[in-house]
Design a protein around this motif. Structure first.
Motif, mmCIF file in Angstrom:
data_model
loop_
_atom_site.group_PDB
_atom_site.id
_atom_site.type_symbol
_atom_site.label_atom_id
_atom_site.label_comp_id
_atom_site.label_asym_id
_atom_site.label_seq_id
_atom_site.Cartn_x
_atom_site.Cartn_y
_atom_site.Cartn_z
ATOM 1 N N ALA A 151 -4.513 -4.823 3.431
ATOM 2 C CA ALA A 151 -5.807 -4.204 3.151
ATOM 3 C C ALA A 151 -6.971 -5.195 3.126
ATOM 4 N N PRO A 152 -6.830 -6.358 2.454
ATOM 5 C CA PRO A 152 -7.954 -7.299 2.504
ATOM 6 C C PRO A 152 -8.331 -7.674 3.935
ATOM 7 N N ILE A 153 -7.329 -7.877 4.777
ATOM 8 C CA ILE A 153 -7.625 -8.290 6.146
ATOM 9 C C ILE A 153 -8.302 -7.173 6.929
ATOM 10 N N GLU A 176 -11.404 -9.793 5.546
ATOM 11 C CA GLU A 176 -11.288 -11.166 5.054
ATOM 12 C C GLU A 176 -10.491 -12.001 6.045
ATOM 13 N N SER A 177 -10.646 -13.310 5.928
ATOM 14 C CA SER A 177 -9.856 -14.175 6.800
ATOM 15 C C SER A 177 -8.408 -14.125 6.341
ATOM 16 N N LYS A 178 -7.530 -14.366 7.288
ATOM 17 C CA LYS A 178 -6.117 -14.278 6.984
ATOM 18 C C LYS A 178 -5.716 -15.263 5.889
ATOM 19 N N SER A 179 -6.281 -16.459 5.958
ATOM 20 C CA SER A 179 -5.837 -17.490 5.012
ATOM 21 C C SER A 179 -6.301 -17.170 3.590
ATOM 22 N N SER A 180 -7.517 -16.676 3.437
ATOM 23 C CA SER A 180 -7.965 -16.381 2.079
ATOM 24 C C SER A 180 -7.214 -15.171 1.525
ATOM 25 N N ALA A 181 -6.931 -14.171 2.395
ATOM 26 C CA ALA A 181 -6.154 -12.999 1.956
ATOM 27 C C ALA A 181 -4.771 -13.439 1.528
ATOM 28 N N VAL A 199 -5.354 -7.289 -5.497
ATOM 29 C CA VAL A 199 -5.909 -8.148 -4.454
ATOM 30 C C VAL A 199 -7.232 -7.579 -3.936
ATOM 31 N N MET A 200 -7.396 -6.276 -4.030
ATOM 32 C CA MET A 200 -8.623 -5.629 -3.549
ATOM 33 C C MET A 200 -9.775 -5.742 -4.558
ATOM 34 N N ARG A 201 -9.537 -6.358 -5.697
ATOM 35 C CA ARG A 201 -10.551 -6.544 -6.733
ATOM 36 C C ARG A 201 -11.303 -5.265 -7.084
ATOM 37 N N PRO A 202 -10.568 -4.238 -7.503
ATOM 38 C CA PRO A 202 -11.262 -2.995 -7.850
ATOM 39 C C PRO A 202 -12.006 -3.146 -9.179
ATOM 40 N N LYS A 203 -13.038 -2.299 -9.363
ATOM 41 C CA LYS A 203 -13.728 -2.291 -10.650
ATOM 42 C C LYS A 203 -13.038 -1.345 -11.611
ATOM 43 N N VAL A 204 -12.322 -0.355 -11.005
ATOM 44 C CA VAL A 204 -11.567 0.596 -11.818
ATOM 45 C C VAL A 204 -10.156 0.665 -11.269
ATOM 46 N N MET A 205 -9.180 0.547 -12.144
ATOM 47 C CA MET A 205 -7.799 0.617 -11.673
ATOM 48 C C MET A 205 -7.115 1.812 -12.330
ATOM 49 N N LEU A 206 -6.423 2.596 -11.494
ATOM 50 C CA LEU A 206 -5.774 3.810 -11.986
ATOM 51 C C LEU A 206 -4.257 3.606 -12.007
ATOM 52 N N PHE A 207 -3.628 4.006 -13.085
ATOM 53 C CA PHE A 207 -2.163 3.883 -13.204
ATOM 54 C C PHE A 207 -1.584 5.276 -13.414
ATOM 55 N N ASP A 208 -0.831 5.760 -12.427
ATOM 56 C CA ASP A 208 -0.317 7.129 -12.503
ATOM 57 C C ASP A 208 1.154 7.136 -12.934
ATOM 58 N N GLU A 209 1.382 7.259 -14.232
ATOM 59 C CA GLU A 209 2.748 7.293 -14.776
ATOM 60 C C GLU A 209 3.636 6.240 -14.125
ATOM 61 N N VAL A 210 3.166 5.003 -14.178
ATOM 62 C CA VAL A 210 3.815 3.955 -13.390
ATOM 63 C C VAL A 210 5.207 3.586 -13.873
ATOM 64 N N THR A 211 5.603 4.041 -15.060
ATOM 65 C CA THR A 211 6.947 3.697 -15.529
ATOM 66 C C THR A 211 7.911 4.882 -15.494
ATOM 67 N N SER A 212 7.409 6.070 -15.107
ATOM 68 C CA SER A 212 8.256 7.275 -15.186
ATOM 69 C C SER A 212 9.436 7.256 -14.234
ATOM 70 N N ALA A 213 9.290 6.547 -13.108
ATOM 71 C CA ALA A 213 10.372 6.570 -12.119
ATOM 72 C C ALA A 213 11.326 5.394 -12.298
ATOM 73 N N LEU A 214 11.153 4.646 -13.397
ATOM 74 C CA LEU A 214 11.958 3.434 -13.569
ATOM 75 C C LEU A 214 13.118 3.667 -14.521
ATOM 76 N N ASP A 215 14.193 2.915 -14.311
ATOM 77 C CA ASP A 215 15.279 2.907 -15.293
ATOM 78 C C ASP A 215 14.740 2.311 -16.597
ATOM 79 N N PRO A 216 15.207 2.815 -17.727
ATOM 80 C CA PRO A 216 14.659 2.388 -19.021
ATOM 81 C C PRO A 216 14.593 0.874 -19.189
ATOM 82 N N GLU A 217 15.616 0.166 -18.704
ATOM 83 C CA GLU A 217 15.620 -1.273 -18.968
ATOM 84 C C GLU A 217 14.577 -2.012 -18.124
ATOM 85 N N LEU A 218 13.975 -1.330 -17.141
ATOM 86 C CA LEU A 218 12.987 -1.999 -16.287
ATOM 87 C C LEU A 218 11.554 -1.710 -16.719
#
Lengths: 236, 208, 256
Positions: free
Chosen positions: C115-117, C122-127, C166-185
């Protein structure tokens, strides 16, 4: 469209149509042959002996990956010359054998995918209930294996219908043959060949829609996300 | 066997144009332009609904009569007929594969602010192509078999030479046709192995 | 107080005949951490999906950094935004999904660099440099050339976070990011989110079922129930001292 003539169209139509009975009859005959012969392949592939399994797999692969047209020629022209077992066959019978054997290898795979699709637990359940081998197949496995394959088998009927005109090359008087001989006689291929194309379209398009509906219904009933596999375009 | 060259060039030509037509038609059927969608839909249904041998004869005999034009040569008639026919079948695979890429992939690409074109080029298409590969391999074998039809419009392929030898010496017919079949099989073998390999590739690298 | 970075004004959303959201008003300030809790089907996810432009609101306005997200000016009239307008506005927003949605045909590093590229030119090296930096930050500096299929669920989710960061957002959204994980993870993923939250400058909206985590990280907690915000306040106000019956019974079920 300068050379299109409705007069020729009208004149050729009944002549081409005369071949329809043969085309349909040959389709049905080839199909029945392939349906029955397909069991034979499925059975052979289930023999639990590696060398036989290997040979059967490659014989099937050979038949599937070489042109049905050549197989047709082999049966019609070459079979009579084969020593000892060779007999002369009429074009219609040759076509049934040639196309029937070719497509039976595909049908055999369909059966196999149906049987493989039956949940492993079902075999174990049958064993735990102490069914005999025959009972296991007739009461438990086949009733579950066959219905999901019906749409695929239907698909092959349409595919074979479209392959049957190959038989015109050895003189089976189906619609394509009629159109070609009309064309050769009056030196106008346009209208008769167009009639053939239209006839094919009229018959295969609605059947394809029907099969599609059947497939969706089956998938719902057996709670499958997708068909066992898409029929692997078996055309020549 | 001189016929081998013809069979191979017809196969290569058909494969090239067949895949080309498949991608064009497959993408057109997903277009938002209704005219484009209906038109390609019509093409696909007509060529899937009629048989290849009829299409071949129609292109070879009827087209020149209808429009007074020649397709150039029977090589072109054969290649175009096979390519149009299989292009129609394979366009359904192109369409189906693109639709089968998980919806979450488009959403993730949107969340990274990709444009529609970038989403297609960077995310959807590379995955869809992986899904297409095994079927494309299968169709290559089907196209190889289909090339045998060009002998019917007078092209001097493997089967044509087989027929010539057979008619000059009838008792040799079994040997001749077995040989012809083996020639096709030898051509098909690498394609069979290719298809198996493609199946392996396509299993990796696709979101479920 | 600073100007809000995201504002919802009376936002409604229906799917067919089903009214999911019935008038959402919401202000989120830069660097604010907001947790949205509530029963499943209450429309939590729909709120952030509309902000990410994955769903279109039925009515109401969503303002991002002073610009109306879903509407634009055309010859003096307000019309539904086109793709170009959406693209211009949503560059400020990033999202992490429940099911990770990593690109399976790319390595971990490529997932972050694409996405940065291509989007930010952005240049490849900075990305590449920043992608590696972010992947190290989420603890995956040694997996750069692995494919997503070779990772555990927790690792995948951490890559997804690095990819969004990496995209440096001003707002970051987290949609139930742990719901699909095994409990120990779950722990390792929450740890990374805490880490990101500490950095401060980015606003975060978390749709979550992890109450203790919400209590710990969020400045503000919203309880969403039957399509409206039924309760809001600081984490301790909402989770520990609320008198709302439905909220109490909802929390009760989670605490057991």
């Amino acid at each position: 469209m300068s050379n299109w003539s409705w007069e020729v169209f009208a004149e050729a139509f009944p002549i081409v149509l005369e071949g329809l009975g043969i085309t349909l009859g040959l389709t049905i005959a080839c199909y029945l042959f392939a349906l029955i012969f397909g069991f034979f392949w499925t059975f052979l592939r289930r023999i639990p002996f590696k060398p036989i399994n290997w040979i059967v797999t490659w014989v099937m692969e050979f038949i599937r990956s070489t042109p049905p047209l050549v197989q047709l020629f082999f049966i019609y022209y070459a079979w009579p010359m084969v020593p000892v077992v060779g007999v002369t066959l009429d074009p219609f019978t040759s076509a049934i054998l040639g196309l029937g054997i070719h497509f039976s290898t595909y049908i055999g795979e369909v059966y196999r995918s149906g049987i493989d699709g039956v949940d492993k637990g079902q075999w174990e359940a049958a064993k735990s209930l102490n069914f005999s081998t025959k009972q296991k197949w007739t009461k438990i496995i086949l009733p579950q294996a066959i219905p999901p394959t019906i749409p695929m088998l239907g698909n092959y009927l349409i595919i074979m219908f479209k392959e049957v005109p190959l038989a015109s090359t050895i003189g089976v008087a189906g619609i394509l043959h009629m159109a070609n001989s009309y064309g050769a006689q009056y030196w106008t291929y346009l209208e008769p060949l167009t009639i053939v194309a239209i006839l094919f379209l009229i018959m295969s398009y609605p059947s394809a829609i029907l099969i599609n509906k059947l497939e969706k219904k089956m998938n719902r009933r057996f709670d499958k996300k997708e068909a066992l596999n898409s029929s692997k375009g078996a055309t020549a | 066997m001189k016929g081998l060259t013809i069979t191979i060039t017809v196969l290569l030509g058909s494969a090239f144009f067949g895949y080309l037509f498949a991608f064009i038609a497959g993408l057109c059927r997903l277009s938002s332009n209704i005219f484009l969608r209906k038109f390609t839909g019509f093409y696909v249904e007509v060529f899937r609904g009629t048989s290849l041998i009829v299409q071949l004869f129609w292109l070879y005999y009827a087209i020149p009569m209808l429009f007074g034009i020649e397709l150039g040569s029977n090589w072109w008639a054969g290649v175009i007929a096979i390519a149009l026919n299989y292009g129609a079948y394979m366009s359904e695979i192109v369409r189906g594969s693109i639709l089968a890429v998980a919806k979450g992939q488009t959403e993730a690409a949107t969340a990274l602010n990709m444009s529609r074109f970038q989403r297609m080029r960077l995310v959807i298409f590379p995955q869809a192509v992986r899904m297409m590969l095994p079927e494309f391999g299968n169709y290559l074998i089907q196209m190889l078999k289909a090339t045998s039809l060009v002998s019917l419009i007078g092209m001097t392929d493997i089967l044509y030479y087989g027929d010539i030898i057979r008619s000059s010496n009838l008792s040799q017919a079994p040997t001749v046709y077995i040989l012809v079949l083996f020639f096709y099989f030898i051509l098909a073998l690498p394609l069979i192995f290719l298809t198996r390999k493609l199946e392996g590739i396509s299993k990796k690298g696709v979101a479920n | 107080m600073t100007e809000p970075i995201v504002t919802f004004n009376d936002v409604h959303k229906s799917f067919g005949d089903v009214k999911v959201l019935k008038g959402i008003d919401l202000d989120i300030r830069p660097a604010e951490k907001v947790a949205i809790i509530g029963p499943s089907g209450s429309g939590k996810t729909t709120i952030i999906r509309m902000l990410m432009t994955l769903e279109q609101p039925t009515s109401g306005d969503i303002i991002v950094d002073g610009t109306n997200l879903w509407k634009m000016d055309k010859k003096g009239k307000q019309v539904t935004a086109n793709e170009k307008h959406l693209r211009a506005v949503r560059g400020d927003i990033g999202m992490v999904f429940q099911h990770f949605n990593l690109f399976p045909h790319m390595t971990i590093l490529e997932n972050c660099m694409t996405a940065p590229i291509h989007v930010k030119q952005e240049s490849k090296s900075s990305a590449k440099d920043r992608s590696i930096e972010m992947l190290k930050k989420v603890g995956l500096g040694d997996k750069l050339d692995n494919y997503p299929s070779q990772l555990s669920g927790g690792q995948k989710q951490r890559v997804a976070m690095a990819r969004a960061l990496v995209m440096r957002p001003k707002v970051m959204l987290f949609d139930e990011v742990t719901s699909a994980l095994d409990p120990e993870l779950v722990g390792e993923v929450l740890e990374v989110i805490r880490d990101i939250a500490k950095d401060g400058e980015m606003a975060m909206i978390l749709v979550t079922h992890e109450m203790d985590f919400a209590l710990d990280v969020a400045d503000k907690v919203l309880f969403l129930d039957e399509g409206v915000i039924a309760e809001q306040g600081t984490a301790s106000e909402v989770i520990e001292h609320s008198k709302n019956d439905r909220l109490q019974s909802f929390l009760h079920r989670f605490r057991n």
